[in-house]
Design a protein around this motif. Structure first.
Motif, PDB file in Angstrom:
ATOM      1  N   GLY A 100       0.699  -1.149  -0.033  1.00  0.00           N
ATOM      2  CA  GLY A 100       0.030   0.097   0.067  1.00  0.00           C
ATOM      3  C   GLY A 100       0.968   1.277  -0.050  1.00  0.00           C
ATOM      4  O   GLY A 100       0.650   2.229  -0.830  1.00  0.00           O
ATOM      5  N   GLU A 101       1.759   1.277   0.923  1.00  0.00           N
ATOM      6  CA  GLU A 101       2.295   2.727   1.051  1.00  0.00           C
ATOM      7  C   GLU A 101       3.714   2.869  -0.196  1.00  0.00           C
ATOM      8  O   GLU A 101       3.756   3.842  -0.429  1.00  0.00           O
ATOM      9  CB  GLU A 101       3.253   2.695   2.491  1.00  0.00           C
ATOM     10  CG  GLU A 101       4.260   4.018   2.421  1.00  0.00           C
ATOM     11  CD  GLU A 101       3.410   5.173   2.533  1.00  0.00           C
ATOM     12  OE1 GLU A 101       4.094   6.243   2.351  1.00  0.00           O
ATOM     13  OE2 GLU A 101       2.317   5.424   2.865  1.00  0.00           O
ATOM     14  N   VAL A 102       4.150   1.628  -0.452  1.00  0.00           N
ATOM     15  CA  VAL A 102       4.968   1.942  -1.902  1.00  0.00           C
ATOM     16  C   VAL A 102       4.199   2.282  -3.005  1.00  0.00           C
ATOM     17  O   VAL A 102       4.447   3.143  -3.777  1.00  0.00           O
ATOM     18  CB  VAL A 102       5.468   0.454  -1.925  1.00  0.00           C
ATOM     19  CG1 VAL A 102       6.433   0.660  -3.411  1.00  0.00           C
ATOM     20  CG2 VAL A 102       6.510   0.174  -0.668  1.00  0.00           C
ATOM     21  N   LEU A 103       2.916   1.560  -3.311  1.00  0.00           N
ATOM     22  CA  LEU A 103       2.371   2.128  -4.278  1.00  0.00           C
ATOM     23  C   LEU A 103       1.757   3.566  -4.316  1.00  0.00           C
ATOM     24  O   LEU A 103       1.745   4.402  -5.486  1.00  0.00           O
ATOM     25  CB  LEU A 103       0.867   0.974  -4.729  1.00  0.00           C
ATOM     26  CG  LEU A 103       1.293  -0.270  -5.012  1.00  0.00           C
ATOM     27  CD1 LEU A 103       0.126  -1.064  -5.112  1.00  0.00           C
ATOM     28  CD2 LEU A 103       2.057  -0.394  -6.471  1.00  0.00           C
ATOM     29  N   ARG A 104       1.280   4.066  -3.074  1.00  0.00           N
ATOM     30  CA  ARG A 104       0.938   5.361  -2.864  1.00  0.00           C
ATOM     31  C   ARG A 104       2.190   6.355  -3.211  1.00  0.00           C
ATOM     32  O   ARG A 104       2.039   7.232  -3.949  1.00  0.00           O
ATOM     33  CB  ARG A 104       0.375   5.829  -1.477  1.00  0.00           C
ATOM     34  CG  ARG A 104       0.073   6.848  -1.355  1.00  0.00           C
ATOM     35  CD  ARG A 104      -0.465   7.472   0.088  1.00  0.00           C
ATOM     36  NE  ARG A 104       1.091   7.483   0.886  1.00  0.00           N
ATOM     37  CZ  ARG A 104       1.727   8.547   0.639  1.00  0.00           C
ATOM     38  NH1 ARG A 104       1.702   9.599  -0.072  1.00  0.00           N
ATOM     39  NH2 ARG A 104       3.044   8.475   1.563  1.00  0.00           N
TER      40      ARG A 104
END
Length: 149
Positions: A100-104
């Protein structure tokens, strides 16, 4: 509804032009990604935007499981080059529930790929989890130069 990736001649020409700028180091966070073809054994090179966070690096597949993703999965290794420098990496695929955080962060950096994501740069990391299966993420771990890509 996010846009679907369709490879085309125009895309290959665009990648070649972008590649010139990347090799010169003129596009921040973008490198030339080289994988070894899982069927041909030949090196295949594409521009790729990298997410950096201190000592950690991630490679995101904004267009889904395209050829370089299959090649990285098969060999577990990739190389990144820019400005005449080349670094070899072990590519560890990250489980979808950890992306989630990497994609964001990726959609914040790689603005041209935003139409391929349902979540937006202003959404929380949890909003990216439902589409994590469409955008594989690899953590890149540096390898010594003598271990080949």
């Amino acid at each position: 509804m996010p846009k679907q990736f369709r490879p085309s001649r125009g895309r290959r020409v665009g990648d070649a032009v972008i590649g010139l700028f990347v090799r010169a180091g003129l596009i921040p966070a973008t490198y030339m990604l080289t994988t070894t073809g899982r069927k041909t054994g030949r090196p295949l090179t594409h521009p790729a935007t990298i997410v950096d966070d201190g000592d950690r690096r991630w490679l995101v597949a904004p267009y889904g499981p395209v050829s370089w993703v299959h090649n990285a999965r098969a060999s577990g290794r990739v190389s990144l080059s820019r400005r005449g420098r080349r670094q070899l990496y072990s590519a560890r695929e990250v489980p979808p529930d950890e992306t989630g955080e990497v994609l964001r962060r990726y959609v914040t950096v790689a603005t041209a790929t935003r139409p391929y994501f349902a979540a937006t740069k202003d959404d929380p990391p949890a909003a990216f989890l439902p589409e994590a299966h469409r955008h594989p993420v690899f953590e890149l771990l540096p390898l010594p130069a003598d271990q080949g890509a």
